[in-house]
Design an enzyme around this catalytic site. Structure first.
Site, short mmCIF file in Angstrom:
data_model
loop_
_atom_site.label_atom_id
_atom_site.label_comp_id
_atom_site.label_asym_id
_atom_site.label_seq_id
_atom_site.Cartn_x
_atom_site.Cartn_y
_atom_site.Cartn_z
CG HIS A 188 -8.70 -3.61 -19.17
ND1 HIS A 188 -8.96 -4.88 -19.65
CD2 HIS A 188 -9.83 -2.90 -19.37
CE1 HIS A 188 -10.18 -4.92 -20.14
NE2 HIS A 188 -10.74 -3.74 -19.97
CE1 TYR A 246 -9.85 -21.05 -18.63
CE2 TYR A 246 -8.01 -19.51 -18.68
CZ TYR A 246 -9.36 -19.76 -18.52
OH TYR A 246 -10.21 -18.73 -18.27
CD GLU A 271 -1.84 4.58 -25.24
OE1 GLU A 271 -2.92 4.38 -24.62
OE2 GLU A 271 -1.48 5.71 -25.65
CG ASP A 313 -6.76 -2.22 -21.95
OD1 ASP A 313 -5.96 -3.17 -21.82
OD2 ASP A 313 -6.49 -1.06 -21.55
#
Length: 405
Positions: A110, A309, A386, A115
């Site tokens: 990831h 894209y 985090e 995630d």
């Protein structure tokens, strides 16, 4: 008189509620990080998301042709719908971070932070579920596979994503984490945010022969090398300096050994622009330049273009509102207007072609590291702080609460 956002009772304690959910957010993120999956089918990731949403009063559907999850939350009163997105897929990369929860899957990581997006959106669903009486309408939570080149958002739209709610989806919002910005800072801008992308393969064909006698052959390698420089000149001489374009030849392949002139040389690369007109101009010029350079070397050339894209374009009003909400909910120091787009590409662009909305970047540079020195997204060594997660959870929730007044 409009109530200032900082005094709006709907946002009271929102950041604190997101912090209270941090153990759940981190646990889900680390679970996903250990077991990354790539592409459109993500059975383990999908199961983890469904488990994270278990016990909430949501209407949940899963994809028919891909491993998506769509969850709909009903508010306390009727009203329009708002769409929140988190992508779920990983990259083909061997992780070298040394984290205790590093990937346990060889060749998969990831490295783009999907995630974290999934974990933050799942916690936002729980937070909004607790405040559903404050919502006049419905929230559609879009857990999307296949962002990394698989057009997952487009597939979800084709499977009826925008019809998931009972009412029309009025606004849409997505967050993308980045290690290259200060942790907890939400950055956004009106207008073009990310570039369109095209992948291409150019094959130059000559005539093979012995390396000692190039005059008896027709060497495609010098022709390919000349094309690389000529194509960069196209960017500087055919495209306005006010219309960014990036053309990269990322791979050149030719030959089998040192004493053979090969018959073909192959080049692969990408083209990125911030407008459809620049994209069209560049594609036309790539054909023209390569054909003429090939002719000058007595070679021929063929092309294989894969449309990527579209340009990711934020709605002006929605982007400004995202920044206002970040200022009110996260604090002025954590709201920042981006001066320029970036040239990466995003399949969130497919949603923004259909629904007014925005994407914002959430900084997550780790403590002790400066953004300039941090390993970037898509690096085998990228690490995200985090501690930034509650700001993402609160931003998702604030956006839904604001739209569904």
């Amino acid at each position: 008189m409009t109530t200032p956002l900082t005094d709006d009772p709907r946002f009271t304690g929102l950041r604190e509620a997101a912090h209270a959910l941090q153990p759940r957010t981190v646990a889900l993120r680390r679970l996903l990080h250990r077991h990354p999956e790539q592409g459109l089918e993500l059975p383990r990731t999908q199961a983890a998301v469904l488990d994270a949403l278990a016990g909430l009063d949501l209407r949940i559907t899963t994809g028919e042709q891909l491993g998506s999850v769509v969850a709909v939350l009903d508010g306390g009163r009727p009203g329009p719908a708002v769409l929140l997105r988190g992508d779920m897929d990983a990259l083909p990369l061997q992780e070298d971070t040394g984290l205790a929860y590093a990937s346990e899957v060889d060749g998969s990581m990831h490295a783009c932070g999907h995630d974290t997006h999934t974990a933050m959106l799942a916690s936002a669903a729980r937070l909004l579920h607790d405040r559903r009486e404050d919502l006049a309408g419905q929230v559609v939570f879009m857990f999307q596979p296949g962002e990394e080149g698989y057009h997952g958002a487009k597939h979800m739209l084709e499977e009826g994503l925008l019809d998931a709610a009972d009412a029309p989806i009025e606004k849409a919002f997505a967050i993308h984490i980045t290690s290259k910005e200060e942790s907890g800072v939400l950055r956004c801008r009106p207008g073009p945010l990310m570039a369109s992308a095209n992948m291409f393969t150019i094959t130059v064909t000559g005539r093979g022969g012995h390396a000692s006698m190039p005059s008896d052959a027709c060497d495609p390698v010098p022709a390919a090398a000349a094309m690389v420089g000529a194509l960069q000149t196209v960017v500087t001489r055919r495209i306005s300096v006010f219309e960014p374009a990036v053309l990269t030849i990322a791979r050149i392949s030719a030959g089998t050994t040192s004493n053979i002139i090969p018959e073909t040389a192959e080049m692969q690369g990408t083209l990125r622009t911030l407008s459809e007109q620049s994209r069209k101009t560049m594609l036309d010029e790539i054909h023209k330049v390569c054909e003429h350079v090939a002719a000058a070397h007595s070679c021929t050339v063929s092309f294989d273009f894969t449309p990527g894209y579209p340009v990711t374009v934020n709605d002006d009003d929605v982007a400004d509102r995202v920044l206002d909400l970040a200022d009110a909910v996260l604090g002025p120091r954590h709201s920042s207007r981006m001066p320029n787009p970036i040239m990466g590409a995003e399949d969130w662009s497919y949603v923004l072609e259909r629904v007014p909305g925005a994407m914002a970047f959430l900084g997550a540079c780790t403590p002790g590291t400066t953004p300039a020195d941090a390993a970037p997204n898509h690096s085998n060594r990228v690490v995200f702080d985090e501690a930034a997660f509650p700001h993402g959870v609160a931003a998702y929730a604030a956006f839904a609460l604001d739209v569904l007044r």
